[in-house]
Design an enzyme around this catalytic site. Structure first.
Site, PDB file in Angstrom:
ATOM      1  N   ASP A  12      39.787  38.812  32.735  1.00  0.00           N
ATOM      2  CA  ASP A  12      40.067  39.745  33.831  1.00  0.00           C
ATOM      3  C   ASP A  12      41.555  39.770  34.209  1.00  0.00           C
ATOM      4  OD1 ASP A  12      37.220  39.824  33.982  1.00  0.00           O
ATOM      5  OD2 ASP A  12      37.230  38.168  35.405  1.00  0.00           O
ATOM      6  N   GLU A 228      32.576  48.365  36.693  1.00  0.00           N
ATOM      7  CA  GLU A 228      33.398  47.351  37.359  1.00  0.00           C
ATOM      8  C   GLU A 228      34.831  47.458  36.833  1.00  0.00           C
ATOM      9  OE1 GLU A 228      31.547  43.577  36.345  1.00  0.00           O
ATOM     10  OE2 GLU A 228      32.057  43.774  34.240  1.00  0.00           O
TER      11      GLU A 228
HETATM   12  O1  FUB Z   1      34.839  37.403  35.367  1.00  0.00           O
HETATM   13  C1  FUB Z   1      33.693  37.664  36.132  1.00  0.00           C
HETATM   14  C2  FUB Z   1      33.338  39.108  36.092  1.00  0.00           C
HETATM   15  O2  FUB Z   1      33.140  39.509  34.745  1.00  0.00           O
HETATM   16  C3  FUB Z   1      34.428  40.035  36.580  1.00  0.00           C
HETATM   17  O3  FUB Z   1      34.560  40.060  37.970  1.00  0.00           O
HETATM   18  C4  FUB Z   1      33.968  41.292  35.957  1.00  0.00           C
HETATM   19  O4  FUB Z   1      34.883  42.328  35.995  1.00  0.00           O
HETATM   20  C5  FUB Z   1      33.634  40.826  34.558  1.00  0.00           C
HETATM   21  O5  FUB Z   1      34.766  40.757  33.747  1.00  0.00           O
END
Ligand code: FUB
Length: 327
Positions: A12, A228
């Site tokens: 991320d 997301e």
């Molecule tokens: O790293 C945890 C979660 O996985 C992140 O918040 C999301 O975007 C995904 O990458």
């Protein structure tokens, strides 16, 4: 391609240019016995490191500035320090991060520091009115800062269908709205106050419109709907909102002339990588654009042990994002 960061597992990545260098604010993945599930419980991170580099081409090994914040130092948090971001304003650096509160609900916190590499001190409470995950900040040319956030399934965005402050536990878990004609849920966005610690005004929904129908992308259009990893950059006066499609594993983008949208779907930035999640940021450094993202190549495909990658990208003559250098 070899990962950029190999000394620990990182995911991320949010990249920014501060003090003439590229600073990378990633999640810090760690070993766990928690089995993979669609709620993302296996992403059980407990601290953040910050990295910096003065060269992306050729790539230097980034400096690891060590732990800058950990769960024990966040009074309201219980677990799962997921995708962070950082911003600079008025001589201070701000680290934004999602974590579950003591009731297991994701909130977004802020921690403040004097230098881009921390240390950062967490505010005692999460940002008032914040929920879900994946905060990403964008400070516009006029100095106005915005925060974009939200994530479906484990990220709990689907629990807020009745309103910003109404968490509906019925929707907790890997679920989302579905059905013919149902619109997809949008990421959320709010202006930030001058002190960067609160939302200034209402949290709004970011719409991504289908370029043909001019209507929001449908919930069942999993190849294009927001899941997301919201991120915003500006190029030639156009705002680019980029995001992950989650279960179809694409990084896509949409464009607008307004930072709050509506945005019009523009295409894909990155095809699926090894691993379930895909999450990225974009940054302009020394007049070139770079895409930071992660994959699971280094861990041999272990889903919760990801590594940051970087690649150059371009905006072609029509403003479309492309990975190969346009003619
Ligand atoms: O790293 C945890 C979660 O996985 C992140 O918040 C999301 O975007 C995904 O990458």
């Amino acid at each position: 391609m070899a990962p950029l960061i190999t000394n620990i597992y990182t995911a991320d990545p949010s990249a920014h240019v501060f003090e003439g260098k590229v600073y990378i604010y990633p999640s810090h993945d760690r070993e766990t016995d928690i089995k993979f599930n669609d709620n993302g419980d296996q992403y059980d991170m407990a601290d953040y490191h910050v990295f910096s580099t003065s060269s992306l081409d050729p790539q230097e090994t980034p400096t690891d500035h060590g732990v800058v914040l950990k769960t024990e130092d966040i009074p309201w948090a219980s677990k799962q320090l997921w995708a962070p971001d950082a911003a600079y304003k008025n001589g201070k650096y701000y680290l934004y991060f999602p974590a579950r509160d003591k009731q297991g609900i994701f909130r977004i916190g802020v921690a403040v520091g004097d230098r881009p590499y921390g240390p950062f001190k967490a505010e005692p409470e999460p940002i008032k009115g914040s929920y879900s995950i994946d905060p990403a900040t964008y400070v516009d040319d006029d100095g106005q800062a915005y925060m974009y956030f939200g994530g479906l399934w484990g990220g709990q965005l689907q629990c807020y269908q009745k309103g910003n402050d109404i968490y509906d536990p019925e929707w907790a878990g890997p679920k989302e709205p579905t059905g013919e004609g149902v619109y997809s849920m949008g990421a959320r966005a709010a202006k930030l106050t001058e002190d960067m610690k609160e939302f200034d005004g209402e949290v709004q929904e970011i719409q991504i419109l289908d370029p043909e129908t001019k209507k929001p992308i449908l919930a069942d259009d999993h190849d294009r709907r927001f899941f997301e990893a919201a991120w915003v950059h500006k190029h030639n006066g156009t705002y680019y909102f980029s995001y992950s499609t989650g279960d179809t594993h694409f990084l896509c983008y949409a464009t607008s002339d307004n930072p709050m949208g509506p945005f019009t779907y523009g295409g894909r930035i990155l095809e699926p990588v090894l691993g379930w999640t895909t999450h990225h940021s974009t940054v302009k450094f020394q007049d070139r654009w770079w895409l930071f993202h992660h994959d699971c190549e280094l861990s041999g495909g272990v889903d919760h042990l990801r590594s940051v990658q970087v690649k150059e990208f371009y905006h072609d003559k029509d403003g479309k994002i492309v990975l190969g250098k346009p003619e």
